[in-house]
Design a protein around this motif. Structure first.
Motif, PDB file in Angstrom:
ATOM      1  N   GLU A 118       3.939  13.337   3.980  1.00 15.02           N
ATOM      2  CA  GLU A 118       2.471  13.375   4.225  1.00 15.02           C
ATOM      3  C   GLU A 118       1.976  12.035   4.770  1.00 15.02           C
ATOM      4  O   GLU A 118       1.177  11.977   5.699  1.00 15.02           O
ATOM      5  CB  GLU A 118       1.736  13.566   2.897  1.00 15.02           C
ATOM      6  CG  GLU A 118       1.580  14.939   2.382  1.00 15.02           C
ATOM      7  CD  GLU A 118       0.852  14.859   1.046  1.00 15.02           C
ATOM      8  OE1 GLU A 118      -0.188  15.504   0.937  1.00 15.02           O
ATOM      9  OE2 GLU A 118       1.312  14.136   0.133  1.00 15.02           O
ATOM     10  N   LEU A 119       2.452  10.962   4.131  1.00 15.76           N
ATOM     11  CA  LEU A 119       1.981   9.638   4.539  1.00 15.76           C
ATOM     12  C   LEU A 119       2.450   9.329   5.964  1.00 15.76           C
ATOM     13  O   LEU A 119       1.680   8.824   6.789  1.00 15.76           O
ATOM     14  CB  LEU A 119       2.501   8.586   3.538  1.00 15.76           C
ATOM     15  CG  LEU A 119       1.887   7.196   3.639  1.00 15.76           C
ATOM     16  CD1 LEU A 119       0.367   7.233   3.503  1.00 15.76           C
ATOM     17  CD2 LEU A 119       2.460   6.268   2.537  1.00 15.76           C
ATOM     18  N   LEU A 120       3.689   9.674   6.246  1.00 12.12           N
ATOM     19  CA  LEU A 120       4.223   9.441   7.583  1.00 12.12           C
ATOM     20  C   LEU A 120       3.400  10.201   8.621  1.00 12.12           C
ATOM     21  O   LEU A 120       3.053   9.671   9.671  1.00 12.12           O
ATOM     22  CB  LEU A 120       5.701   9.871   7.625  1.00 12.12           C
ATOM     23  CG  LEU A 120       6.431   9.620   8.937  1.00 12.12           C
ATOM     24  CD1 LEU A 120       6.459   8.129   9.274  1.00 12.12           C
ATOM     25  CD2 LEU A 120       7.873  10.154   8.864  1.00 12.12           C
ATOM     26  N   ARG A 121       3.062  11.460   8.301  1.00 17.00           N
ATOM     27  CA  ARG A 121       2.270  12.280   9.237  1.00 17.00           C
ATOM     28  C   ARG A 121       0.930  11.606   9.536  1.00 17.00           C
ATOM     29  O   ARG A 121       0.516  11.503  10.678  1.00 17.00           O
ATOM     30  CB  ARG A 121       2.022  13.674   8.649  1.00 17.00           C
ATOM     31  CG  ARG A 121       2.942  14.741   9.225  1.00 17.00           C
ATOM     32  CD  ARG A 121       2.444  16.163   8.987  1.00 17.00           C
ATOM     33  NE  ARG A 121       2.045  16.458   7.628  1.00 17.00           N
ATOM     34  CZ  ARG A 121       2.879  16.792   6.647  1.00 17.00           C
ATOM     35  NH1 ARG A 121       4.181  16.889   6.872  1.00 17.00           N
ATOM     36  NH2 ARG A 121       2.429  17.063   5.438  1.00 17.00           N
ATOM     37  N   THR A 122       0.266  11.130   8.499  1.00 16.83           N
ATOM     38  CA  THR A 122      -1.072  10.567   8.726  1.00 16.83           C
ATOM     39  C   THR A 122      -0.987   9.231   9.476  1.00 16.83           C
ATOM     40  O   THR A 122      -1.831   8.920  10.311  1.00 16.83           O
ATOM     41  CB  THR A 122      -1.909  10.469   7.420  1.00 16.83           C
ATOM     42  OG1 THR A 122      -3.218  10.074   7.755  1.00 16.83           O
ATOM     43  CG2 THR A 122      -1.392   9.503   6.421  1.00 16.83           C
ATOM     44  N   LEU A 123       0.072   8.445   9.215  1.00 17.97           N
ATOM     45  CA  LEU A 123       0.199   7.162   9.928  1.00 17.97           C
ATOM     46  C   LEU A 123       0.577   7.401  11.392  1.00 17.97           C
ATOM     47  O   LEU A 123       0.053   6.741  12.296  1.00 17.97           O
ATOM     48  CB  LEU A 123       1.231   6.259   9.246  1.00 17.97           C
ATOM     49  CG  LEU A 123       0.899   5.817   7.811  1.00 17.97           C
ATOM     50  CD1 LEU A 123       1.959   4.860   7.278  1.00 17.97           C
ATOM     51  CD2 LEU A 123      -0.478   5.173   7.705  1.00 17.97           C
ATOM     52  N   GLU A 124       1.463   8.383  11.619  1.00 18.30           N
ATOM     53  CA  GLU A 124       1.839   8.690  13.014  1.00 18.30           C
ATOM     54  C   GLU A 124       0.626   9.233  13.770  1.00 18.30           C
ATOM     55  O   GLU A 124       0.399   8.888  14.930  1.00 18.30           O
ATOM     56  CB  GLU A 124       2.992   9.708  13.034  1.00 18.30           C
ATOM     57  CG  GLU A 124       4.324   9.058  12.704  1.00 18.30           C
ATOM     58  CD  GLU A 124       5.490  10.062  12.643  1.00 18.30           C
ATOM     59  OE1 GLU A 124       6.631   9.606  12.782  1.00 18.30           O
ATOM     60  OE2 GLU A 124       5.248  11.274  12.431  1.00 18.30           O
ATOM     61  N   ALA A 125      -0.168  10.059  13.085  1.00 17.38           N
ATOM     62  CA  ALA A 125      -1.361  10.630  13.740  1.00 17.38           C
ATOM     63  C   ALA A 125      -2.340   9.506  14.090  1.00 17.38           C
ATOM     64  O   ALA A 125      -2.956   9.520  15.168  1.00 17.38           O
ATOM     65  CB  ALA A 125      -2.025  11.648  12.816  1.00 17.38           C
ATOM     66  N   PRO A 178       0.821  -1.220   0.000  1.00 14.76           N
ATOM     67  CA  PRO A 178       0.000   0.000   0.000  1.00 14.76           C
ATOM     68  C   PRO A 178       0.848   1.260   0.000  1.00 14.76           C
ATOM     69  O   PRO A 178       0.477   2.267  -0.632  1.00 14.76           O
ATOM     70  CB  PRO A 178      -0.821  -0.119   1.293  1.00 14.76           C
ATOM     71  CG  PRO A 178      -0.120  -1.128   2.142  1.00 14.76           C
ATOM     72  CD  PRO A 178       0.568  -2.064   1.188  1.00 14.76           C
ATOM     73  N   ILE A 179       1.986   1.225   0.670  1.00 22.42           N
ATOM     74  CA  ILE A 179       2.836   2.429   0.734  1.00 22.42           C
ATOM     75  C   ILE A 179       3.354   2.731  -0.670  1.00 22.42           C
ATOM     76  O   ILE A 179       3.317   3.870  -1.136  1.00 22.42           O
ATOM     77  CB  ILE A 179       3.987   2.213   1.760  1.00 22.42           C
ATOM     78  CG1 ILE A 179       3.378   1.995   3.148  1.00 22.42           C
ATOM     79  CG2 ILE A 179       4.980   3.372   1.732  1.00 22.42           C
ATOM     80  CD1 ILE A 179       4.330   1.455   4.187  1.00 22.42           C
ATOM     81  N   ASN A 180       3.788   1.661  -1.359  1.00 23.48           N
ATOM     82  CA  ASN A 180       4.264   1.862  -2.725  1.00 23.48           C
ATOM     83  C   ASN A 180       3.148   2.360  -3.636  1.00 23.48           C
ATOM     84  O   ASN A 180       3.342   3.284  -4.434  1.00 23.48           O
ATOM     85  CB  ASN A 180       4.867   0.558  -3.267  1.00 23.48           C
ATOM     86  CG  ASN A 180       5.302   0.706  -4.702  1.00 23.48           C
ATOM     87  OD1 ASN A 180       4.637   0.240  -5.627  1.00 23.48           O
ATOM     88  ND2 ASN A 180       6.382   1.427  -4.922  1.00 23.48           N
ATOM     89  N   ALA A 181       1.960   1.741  -3.481  1.00 21.89           N
ATOM     90  CA  ALA A 181       0.834   2.139  -4.349  1.00 21.89           C
ATOM     91  C   ALA A 181       0.447   3.595  -4.090  1.00 21.89           C
ATOM     92  O   ALA A 181       0.137   4.338  -5.021  1.00 21.89           O
ATOM     93  CB  ALA A 181      -0.356   1.209  -4.097  1.00 21.89           C
ATOM     94  N   LEU A 182       0.478   4.024  -2.821  1.00 21.77           N
ATOM     95  CA  LEU A 182       0.097   5.418  -2.493  1.00 21.77           C
ATOM     96  C   LEU A 182       1.184   6.401  -2.920  1.00 21.77           C
ATOM     97  O   LEU A 182       0.891   7.554  -3.259  1.00 21.77           O
ATOM     98  CB  LEU A 182      -0.182   5.558  -0.993  1.00 21.77           C
ATOM     99  CG  LEU A 182      -1.420   4.781  -0.478  1.00 21.77           C
ATOM    100  CD1 LEU A 182      -1.409   4.678   1.045  1.00 21.77           C
ATOM    101  CD2 LEU A 182      -2.720   5.433  -0.959  1.00 21.77           C
TER     102      LEU A 182
END
Ligand SMILES: NC(=O)C1=CN([C@@H]2O[C@H](COP(=O)(O)OP(=O)(O)OC[C@H]3O[C@@H](n4cnc5c(N)ncnc54)[C@H](OP(=O)(O)O)[C@@H]3O)[C@@H](O)[C@H]2O)C=CC1
Ligand SMILES: CC(C)(CO)C(=O)C(=O)O
Length: 344
Positions: A330-337, A195-199
């Motif tokens: 951005e992705l890191l921020r949303t996963l950490e949140a 999913p990380i790669n796809a996003l």
């Protein structure tokens, strides 16, 4: 000398065309069941298979049999199930009245409980769980490229012995394991990057070269590893680095990561995850069988898996048409949140 058995590839896509084509190149009798669009592509071009070590196998259209109807599976001695996870239930139903008793059926999907419909609907067959550790890229006009290192690993069973030589001659030796549960989880840990790669929208090598995306993967894997520990499962590493250490390595700055885990980046620059392929083609992805397995394991243990739940949500949004390219930050921020919200 040609072999006295027939192998049917059910689901002629990236994995099916590559594995089946390599087997045909080693003089195995191979038939393919696939969609009309791929049958036309192969009938026009044949199959042209390459790997990252320079192997090159060309298969003429006349060397293999392609069919869009499933009936050809009725004469197979081995069936390789190469469809995506969502199609396995339907394929199990289709194959139930067709297969000979004793046919060896190998499920090659990513995921954990994926072979269950085959086990239930094909009681007279020998259903074995397997994994494909490498990535395959479709390059069009019958060309398929193995873009990363890895083997085929299948549940140990004496019924495999008959086929072992042809797989070895094809350059795809089958490694066997008595207990597939840790192996399937080991592969799933790797697939948490899908999913990380796809996003990210970028190739695997580029994505894994960026620390923020690696930190996303580290969060998803750490969450899964903790749950697996609670459940008494030690996932089999897919590289020489055990997952505990990999989770720490992934967080390192780019230079240190390249120095210590550079092998992870030995991927063809064009390779992408199979989940990116699905989003690109507007198909349902395998997210419910990947992050979904982690979330379900958490539910079984009375725990939450907020990072994997968030990845599931983001992929579901993309499947419904809300696709966009996420930067690593951005992705890191949303996963950490998501992780923080869960612990509040
Ligand atoms: N691609 C990769 O690099 C890797 C993939 N895997 C795993 O291997 C499995 C296969 O992946 P992959 O090869 O990428 O998938 P693909 O989608 O490329 O191939 C599957 C093919 O099967 C077709 N299919 C589905 N149902 C039927 C049916 N009933 N009859 C005939 N054809 C059918 C699909 O058509 P349609 O799309 O029209 O349904 C598609 O063409 C997945 O579980 C994946 O996670 C594992 C490692 C690496
Ligand atoms: C080989 C790997 C891990 C590549 O991402 C894969 O399994 C996939 O794309 O589904």
């Amino acid at each position: 000398m040609a072999n006295d058995f027939e192998i049917c590839v059910f689901g002629a896509g990236n994995i099916g065309c590559y594995v089946g084509g390599r087997l045909a190149g080693a003089r195995a009798k191979v038939s393919f069941v696939g969609r009309p669009r791929i049958i036309d592509e192969i009938a026009t071009n044949g199959l042209h298979l390459t790997d990252l070590h320079g192997a090159k196998v060309d298969v003429l259209p006349a060397q293999v049999r392609f069919d869009s109807a499933p009936n050809r599976a009725d004469r197979a001695d081995m069936v390789l199930i190469c469809v995506k996870s969502a199609a396995v239930e339907e394929v199990a139903k289709t194959l139930a009245p067709l297969l000979k008793p004793g046919t060896v059926v190998v499920a090659l999907q990513n995921g954990i409980e994926i072979a269950q419909p085959l086990v239930e609907r094909l009681p007279d067959c020998i259903v074995l769980r397997g994994i494909v550790m490498f990535n395959v890229v479709a390059r069009g006009e019958g060309r398929f490229h193995q873009a990363s290192e890895g083997e085929l690993m299948v549940e140990e069973n004496p019924a495999l012995d008959r086929f072992a030589t042809v797989f070895r001659n094809a350059g795809l030796p089958i490694l066997t394991r008595a207990d597939m549960t840790p192996v399937l989880w080991g592969k799933l840990m790797l697939n948490l990057n899908n999913p990380i790669n796809a996003l990210s929208g970028i190739p695997l090598k580029e994505e894994l070269s960026q620390r923020d995306y690696r930190r996303c993967l580290s969060l998803a894997q750490a969450e899964a590893l903790e749950l697996l520990k609670l459940d008494g499962i030690a996932p089999t590493p897919m590289t020489s680095v055990p997952y505990g250490a990999m989770i720490r390595l992934l967080k390192l700055p780019n230079m240190a990561f390249t120095r210590l885990a550079g092998k992870v980046l030995q991927i063809d620059p064009l390779a992408r995850s199979s989940m990116w392929d699905d989003l690109e083609l507007g198909r349902k992805t395998e997210i419910d069988w990947l992050c979904g397995e982690v979330v379900r394991l958490g539910e079984k243990l009375g725990r939450h898996a907020p990072v994997n739940s968030r990845l599931m949500d983001l992929i579901h949004v993309a499947e419904r048409g809300g696709r966009r390219q996420w930067s690593g930050a951005e992705l890191l921020r949303t996963l950490e949140a998501a992780g923080r919200a869960d612990s509040d």
